[in-house]
Design a protein around this motif. Structure first.
Motif, PDB file in Angstrom:
ATOM      1  N   LEU A   1       0.869  -1.199   0.136  1.00  0.00           N
ATOM      2  CA  LEU A   1      -0.044  -0.178   0.006  1.00  0.00           C
ATOM      3  C   LEU A   1       0.921   1.408   0.017  1.00  0.00           C
ATOM      4  N   LEU A   2       0.683   1.998  -1.163  1.00  0.00           N
ATOM      5  CA  LEU A   2       1.582   3.365  -1.155  1.00  0.00           C
ATOM      6  C   LEU A   2       0.705   4.473  -1.452  1.00  0.00           C
ATOM      7  N   LYS A   3       1.062   5.692  -0.772  1.00  0.00           N
ATOM      8  CA  LYS A   3       0.265   6.874  -1.161  1.00  0.00           C
ATOM      9  C   LYS A   3       0.300   7.128  -2.591  1.00  0.00           C
ATOM     10  N   PRO A   4      -0.800   7.607  -3.285  1.00  0.00           N
ATOM     11  CA  PRO A   4      -0.911   7.751  -4.830  1.00  0.00           C
ATOM     12  C   PRO A   4       0.522   8.353  -5.298  1.00  0.00           C
ATOM     13  N   GLU A   5       0.867   9.392  -4.872  1.00  0.00           N
ATOM     14  CA  GLU A   5       1.869  10.146  -5.661  1.00  0.00           C
ATOM     15  C   GLU A   5       3.114   9.261  -5.322  1.00  0.00           C
ATOM     16  N   VAL A   6       3.495   8.438  -4.317  1.00  0.00           N
ATOM     17  CA  VAL A   6       4.411   7.818  -4.229  1.00  0.00           C
ATOM     18  C   VAL A   6       4.507   6.612  -5.498  1.00  0.00           C
ATOM     19  N   GLU A   7       3.141   5.903  -5.475  1.00  0.00           N
ATOM     20  CA  GLU A   7       3.115   4.756  -6.528  1.00  0.00           C
ATOM     21  C   GLU A   7       3.295   5.347  -7.881  1.00  0.00           C
ATOM     22  N   ALA A   8       2.626   6.598  -8.099  1.00  0.00           N
ATOM     23  CA  ALA A   8       3.082   7.190  -9.604  1.00  0.00           C
ATOM     24  C   ALA A   8       4.661   7.682  -9.763  1.00  0.00           C
ATOM     25  N   TYR A   9       5.007   7.764  -8.562  1.00  0.00           N
ATOM     26  CA  TYR A   9       6.698   8.096  -8.788  1.00  0.00           C
ATOM     27  C   TYR A   9       7.511   6.695  -9.110  1.00  0.00           C
ATOM     28  N   LEU A  10       7.312   5.704  -8.359  1.00  0.00           N
ATOM     29  CA  LEU A  10       7.725   4.301  -8.526  1.00  0.00           C
ATOM     30  C   LEU A  10       7.474   3.748  -9.787  1.00  0.00           C
ATOM     31  N   SER A  11       5.963   4.038 -10.390  1.00  0.00           N
ATOM     32  CA  SER A  11       5.913   3.528 -11.533  1.00  0.00           C
ATOM     33  C   SER A  11       6.569   4.180 -12.668  1.00  0.00           C
ATOM     34  N   SER A  12       6.905   5.537 -12.643  1.00  0.00           N
ATOM     35  CA  SER A  12       7.584   6.160 -13.570  1.00  0.00           C
ATOM     36  C   SER A  12       9.212   5.916 -13.684  1.00  0.00           C
ATOM     37  N   ILE A  13       9.486   5.172 -12.512  1.00  0.00           N
ATOM     38  CA  ILE A  13      11.001   4.835 -12.438  1.00  0.00           C
ATOM     39  C   ILE A  13      10.880   3.372 -13.425  1.00  0.00           C
ATOM     40  N   TYR A  14       9.931   2.222 -12.827  1.00  0.00           N
ATOM     41  CA  TYR A  14      10.140   1.014 -13.533  1.00  0.00           C
ATOM     42  C   TYR A  14       9.555   1.064 -14.677  1.00  0.00           C
ATOM     43  N   LYS A  15       8.915   2.153 -15.367  1.00  0.00           N
ATOM     44  CA  LYS A  15       8.480   2.267 -16.734  1.00  0.00           C
ATOM     45  C   LYS A  15       9.078   3.356 -17.280  1.00  0.00           C
ATOM     46  N   ASN A  16      10.115   3.746 -17.127  1.00  0.00           N
ATOM     47  CA  ASN A  16      10.928   4.757 -17.835  1.00  0.00           C
ATOM     48  C   ASN A  16      11.233   4.605 -19.215  1.00  0.00           C
ATOM     49  N   ASP A  17      11.395   5.774 -20.115  1.00  0.00           N
ATOM     50  CA  ASP A  17      11.314   5.620 -21.399  1.00  0.00           C
ATOM     51  C   ASP A  17      12.624   4.609 -21.870  1.00  0.00           C
ATOM     52  N   GLU A  18      14.003   4.879 -21.364  1.00  0.00           N
ATOM     53  CA  GLU A  18      14.913   3.996 -21.698  1.00  0.00           C
ATOM     54  C   GLU A  18      14.682   2.547 -21.328  1.00  0.00           C
ATOM     55  N   LEU A  19      14.353   2.304 -20.122  1.00  0.00           N
ATOM     56  CA  LEU A  19      13.911   0.838 -20.270  1.00  0.00           C
ATOM     57  C   LEU A  19      12.795   0.359 -20.945  1.00  0.00           C
ATOM     58  N   VAL A  20      11.861   1.134 -21.024  1.00  0.00           N
ATOM     59  CA  VAL A  20      10.508   0.570 -21.853  1.00  0.00           C
ATOM     60  C   VAL A  20      11.077   0.102 -23.223  1.00  0.00           C
ATOM     61  N   ALA A  21      11.785   1.078 -23.863  1.00  0.00           N
ATOM     62  CA  ALA A  21      12.300   0.924 -25.312  1.00  0.00           C
ATOM     63  C   ALA A  21      13.262  -0.295 -25.126  1.00  0.00           C
TER      64      ALA A  21
END
Length: 429
Positions: A8-28
């Protein structure tokens, strides 16, 4: 199939963590579907304990094999004669591994209920009993000696002393109450002693309550790797910059036969108490957001708190570089999974301090670094990241483990541990 909810994460923290694990370089590199799967797996597995309990042997007192034999005897008693394997890690010779079985889906939920806080609940999932201060709520007529079901209040909404709690709670096992409800909540003085003796946790994990305390030290697997990566040598001057509570410090002392120097430094604003270039090797394991710790069903920090550590880490890093001798070794580590505290710090350090170069690590049992910080593929390979993104023993029992090869079990232990990061530098001038 996970029994627990994802962390369970605060929404802002989950969005932050999601952006890390789905960053542009990794997704590419791996595609959006695999990136999403890895991220969801991370969230699910952070709420579960690692697949193995890891203990470090005090080799000053006896050989690893002798202490392993003693541990096997004690576990045989704890586990009612079950054949529990105790593995010696081939690359970390003073480390023993005990598999953690679960989550068990066949435990019966009882009428009497006890509610504990999220932190206490996490300790139970790793084999701990419950001490009285950790109990938040208990059924109205609970007496000493009663069988009780224990639940974790992951949102922290249960009021202390409540007789019933209908909010979000997660079942973590059954135990025997050592105290009555009135003894817990009507006491005038501070609560002490055991409140609930766990007899069947949803995860079958060994209790180390007074278990061979002189011989064994509980230490997460990646934390044990750090000392080997630093590779201290007898006679060298070593600095552990953030040595609290000191588990890595004692490990370093053991590896160099107690010929070392350590210092806890938290007041660096006043200036370090050492001359420049004083140390052969420095371990910097700074305060961090701790987002790799497991099990953790609820992470209550705000985004501001999560992102507040980078400046402090850089300040400590700057002092470490000043104190390191030419050709000295600096190891930087955290127990978190963010880019800003890990790979981004490496990129910043290499740009800020031309005197530093990355070095390969030995042993290297984790994954390479994560894309997204602008580091080259060669640099990423020199980093060591442990991501709790695989739940490899779920659904297995001790009987099924007997058919798994030793080397495969070790590989599983290396993959399904806490989240952690290690970087190793050499000061070339």
């Amino acid at each position: 199939m996970a029994i627990f909810p994802k962390i369970l994460l605060k929404p802002e923290v989950e969005a932050y963590l999601s952006s890390i694990y789905k960053n542009d370089e990794l997704v590419a590199a791996i595609g959006p579907l695999e990136a999403e799967q890895k991220y969801e797996s991370l969230l699910n597995n952070l709420s579960h304990p690692p697949a193995f309990t890891t203990v470090r042997v005090n080799t000053h007192l006896a050989s690893v094999q002798h202490i392993r034999s003693l541990l096997c005897e004690e576990l045989h008693k704890q586990y009612a004669s079950l054949n529990v394997p105790v593995l010696q890690h081939p690359q970390l010779p003073d480390i023993l591994l005990i598999p953690v079985i679960g989550p068990r889906k066949d435990l019966q939920k009882l009428t009497n209920e006890v509610i504990v806080g999220a932190q206490c609940g996490s300790a139970v999932l790793r084999g701990a009993h419950i001490y009285a201060p950790g109990i938040v709520s208990a059924s109205k007529f609970m007496k000493a000696g009663d069988l009780v079901s224990v639940y974790s209040d992951i949102e922290g909404k249960c009021k202390r002393g409540a007789k019933e709690f209908l909010g979000t709670k997660v079942f973590i096992g059954n135990g025997i109450s050592e105290l009555s409800r009135s003894e817990i909540f009507n006491s005038n003085g501070p609560l002490k002693g055991m409140g609930i003796k766990m007899i069947e946790s949803i995860y079958l994990s060994p209790s180390f309550d007074n278990l061979l305390p002189s011989y064994l030290f509980l230490q997460n697997l990646p934390s044990s790797v750090v000392s080997y990566v630093l590779n201290p040598q007898p006679g060298e001057r070593i600095l552990d910059m953030c040595a609290a509570p000191g588990g890595k410090t004692t490990h370093l002392a053991t590896l160099m036969h107690d010929e070392f120097f350590k210092m806890m430094t938290h007041l660096l604003a006043e200036g370090p108490p050492f001359l420049p270039e004083s140390f052969d090797r420095i371990l910097l394991d700074p305060p961090c957001s701790g987002m790799g710790q497991r099990p953790n069903m609820a992470y209550s920090w705000s985004l501001k708190e999560v992102t507040s550590y980078q400046p402090l880490q850089r300040k400590l890093f700057t002092v470490a570089v000043q104190l390191l001798k030419p050709k000295g070794i600096l190891v930087y580590s955290t127990c978190t999974v963010t880019l800003s505290e890990n790979e981004e710090q490496v990129a910043w350090a290499l740009e800020t301090f031309p005197c530093l170069q990355l070095q390969s690590q030995e042993p290297h049992i984790g994954r390479e670094g994560m894309m997204g910080a602008g580091l080259s593929p060669e640099q990423l390979k020199q980093l060591q990241r442990f991501d709790p993104s695989e739940a490899v023993l779920q659904g297995m029992d001790f009987n099924s483990l007997q058919s798994v090869k030793y080397e495969d079990l070790i590989s599983l232990a290396n993959k399904d541990c806490i989240g952690f990061f290690i970087a190793k530098f050499i000061k070339v001038q």
